[in-house]
Write a protein that holds these residues in place. Sequence first.
Motif: not given
Length: 108
Positions: A44-54
Motif C-alpha cells: 500500500y504505497p504512500p502515493g499512486n505512482y508507478r512502482y516496480d514490483d520486483d
Amino acid sequence: PVSSSLSEKAMAWTTKSSAPHSFSIASKVASIEAASVDAHWTFYPPGNYRYDDDNLVGSVKYARDCVAAAINIDDRHWRTAQPTIAKADGNPRVVLTLTPVEDSKEGE
C-alpha cells in the motif's frame, strides 16, 4: 493464512537499523509448523505512482529474512507469488500473508 502488516515508517526504521532490532518485525509473527509457505506481499504505497514490483519485493528483503527466522522456515522454501500493489489509501504499509504448505518436497 497468517498476515502481518508493517507500516512504511516501521519498515524504513527497521531496514536502517542493526540486526538486534530485527525483533520489531519478528515479534509480529509466530512460528509456523510446515515444510514451506506460500508468501504474498501486498504493498500500500504512500502515493499512486508507478512502482516496480520486483524493486518493492527487494526493498523488504531484510523483513523477509527476519520473518523467515521468526517462523523457522528458511526463505529459500518460500513460494512467493506476484506481489500486489494496492491503491494508496493514506496508510502506507506492507502486508505479508503466509499460507503453510504441508507437502512440500522443495529443497530436499
